[in-house]
Scaffold this active site. Structure first.
Site, short mmCIF file in Angstrom:
data_model
loop_
_atom_site.label_atom_id
_atom_site.label_comp_id
_atom_site.label_asym_id
_atom_site.label_seq_id
_atom_site.Cartn_x
_atom_site.Cartn_y
_atom_site.Cartn_z
N ASN A 1 0.90 -1.21 0.02
CA ASN A 1 0.01 0.05 -0.13
C ASN A 1 0.79 1.32 -0.19
O ASN A 1 2.08 1.18 0.11
CB ASN A 1 -0.95 0.06 1.23
CG ASN A 1 -0.32 0.02 2.62
OD1 ASN A 1 0.58 0.98 2.70
ND2 ASN A 1 -0.45 -1.28 3.27
N PRO B 1 -3.79 -11.62 10.67
CA PRO B 1 -4.08 -11.22 12.02
C PRO B 1 -4.27 -9.83 12.21
O PRO B 1 -3.44 -9.12 11.57
CB PRO B 1 -3.06 -12.06 12.72
CG PRO B 1 -1.87 -12.04 11.89
CD PRO B 1 -2.47 -12.05 10.61
#
Ligand code: CTP
Length: 400
Positions: A208, A303
């Site tokens: 990103n 997670p």
């Protein structure tokens, strides 16, 4: 506070020397004593009289001053302080330090001292970026010399970029941190920062646009208040803060492991832009193009590191701060996110492309706490970090 701390302040020759007069004032206000040393070039920018009047002490200028040598030699002068601060630290002075030269009082003191040294560099952008300066900085950092700044900004020479000396209050914060004397002294704080890279195969990954700038600024601001910072960073564009423990990771799974290993901490700030998904079917060898067939990439949820720490039953940090990167209904979404993740605060920022926040130097945040939403005005990421660090220091209170 810097009560009874002794600072040896070396003022080098640069236009930023005028800020060192204010620095003397700020240090003295906090209870420090300041022994000033003015280089020959420094004396072209500020007068010995103003320096010694503000410091309330004789200003030292000459290596071969017989009176001073009789009363207190330069060796003793260099060692009687708790910290040696050089502001402004010029390219020349840093070059001498890195090369081990000692041909005037300032460079001799810097070679003879056995006390920690903090440099506040100031110079023209090109001089700062010059390979020689950067080489010297690497050497000095290896030698254990501390740095504060320089900042980006308009320079007295009319150019723009890195090279502006840190402001006096930033130098004071760095002095407090170097002396381990800030309000976060004795506190261990974890900061996650940067993006994560989720491998598709050994050469490709999902990532990103996070630059890691806000996280690095937070790590730096917490360290400046005296915290012991564990800085877990993905592959960021910006360098990590100085003087903190840096743990470099690639993927969310690596970041999770590094966070687990860093616990327990007093507070944790999750500024990383962790990828929500990883490729479940990441290949050990490079995927080949095969005509007409597209790779079948199956994604798996990563997670949630923040939620995991925020919801710890035992050993939870006293303060858990998450970030929210939103594009719509910033405060409402972030308030819901705070509840969902179980953290104490959420720092929410609007990352819509038109804000220029992701990858930019500024941020406009909403701080969500148990008491509601606070809109902070748009400011530099550096200032957001300082305000947040101050709030964290207040929330934690002094260490016992
Ligand atoms: N975070 C984390 N681990 C993840 C994902 C996010 O620790 N696997 C942390 C980030 O560091 C940040 C916060 O959670 O502090 C916000 O994450 P974000 O991805 O913005 O929130 P999401 O829960 O994924 O919500 P949304 O779907 O709105 O993006």
């Amino acid at each position: 506070m810097l009560a009874s701390k002794r600072i040896l302040l070396i003022i080098g020759g640069g236009i930023a020397a005028y800020k060192s007069l204010d620095l003397i004032r700020r240090l003295k206000e906090r209870g420090a004593s300041v022994t000033p040393v003015l280089t020959r070039a420094g004396a072209e920018f500020v007068t010995p009289l103003s320096v010694s009047a503000l410091a309330g002490e004789t200003v030292h200028t000459d290596l071969f001053d017989l009176t001073t040598e009789a009363e207190m030699g330069h060796i003793q002068l260099s060692r009687s302080a708790d910290l040696v601060v050089v502001a402004p630290a010029t390219a020349d002075l840093m070059g001498k330090m890195a090369g081990g030269l000692a041909n005037d009082l300032a460079s001799t003191l810097l070679m003879a001292t056995d006390t920690p040294v903090l440099l506040a560099p100031a110079m023209n952008v090109r001089m700062w970026q010059h390979a020689a300066t950067q080489r010297n900085i690497t050497t000095l950092k290896k030698d254990g010399i501390g740095f504060v700044g320089p900042n980006d900004g308009d320079m007295a020479c009319g150019e723009f970029g890195p090279g502006r000396m840190a402001e006096p209050l930033e130098i004071v914060a760095a002095v407090e941190a170097a002396l381990g004397d800030g309000p976060l002294k004795g506190r261990r704080i974890l900061v996650t920062s940067g993006p994560t890279h989720e491998p598709i195969d050994p050469v490709r990954y999902i990532a990103n646009r996070s630059s890691g700038a806000q996280g690095a600024a937070i790590g730096r601001a917490l360290a400046a208040l005296g915290a012991e910072v564990v800085f877990v960073t993905g592959p960021a564009d910006v360098p990590p803060p100085e003087g903190v423990q840096v743990i470099r990771v690639e993927s969310a799974a690596d970041m999770q492991d590094a966070v687990d290993a860093a616990l327990p901490v007093d507070a944790a700030v999750f500024a990383a832009a962790v990828a929500d998904w990883r490729v479940a079917t990441a290949s050990q060898s490079k995927l080949k193009k095969s005509k007409g067939a597209l790779p079948d990439l199956k994604l798996k949820e990563n997670p949630d590191i923040l939620a995991g720490v925020a919801q710890m039953k035992k050993g939870r940090p006293k303060l858990v701060v998450g970030f929210a990167a939103e594009t719509d209904d910033v405060a409402a979404n972030a308030t819901a996110k705070r509840k969902r993740k179980g953290c104490d605060w959420i720092v929410a920022n609007d990352v819509s492309p038109e804000t220029g926040i992701m990858g930019g130097a500024e941020n406009a945040v909403v701080l969500i706490t148990g008491d509601g939403a606070e809109d902070w005005p748009r400011m530099t990421k550096h200032d957001v970090a300082k305000q947040l660090a101050d709030r964290i220091a207040k929330a934690l209170g002094p260490a016992l």
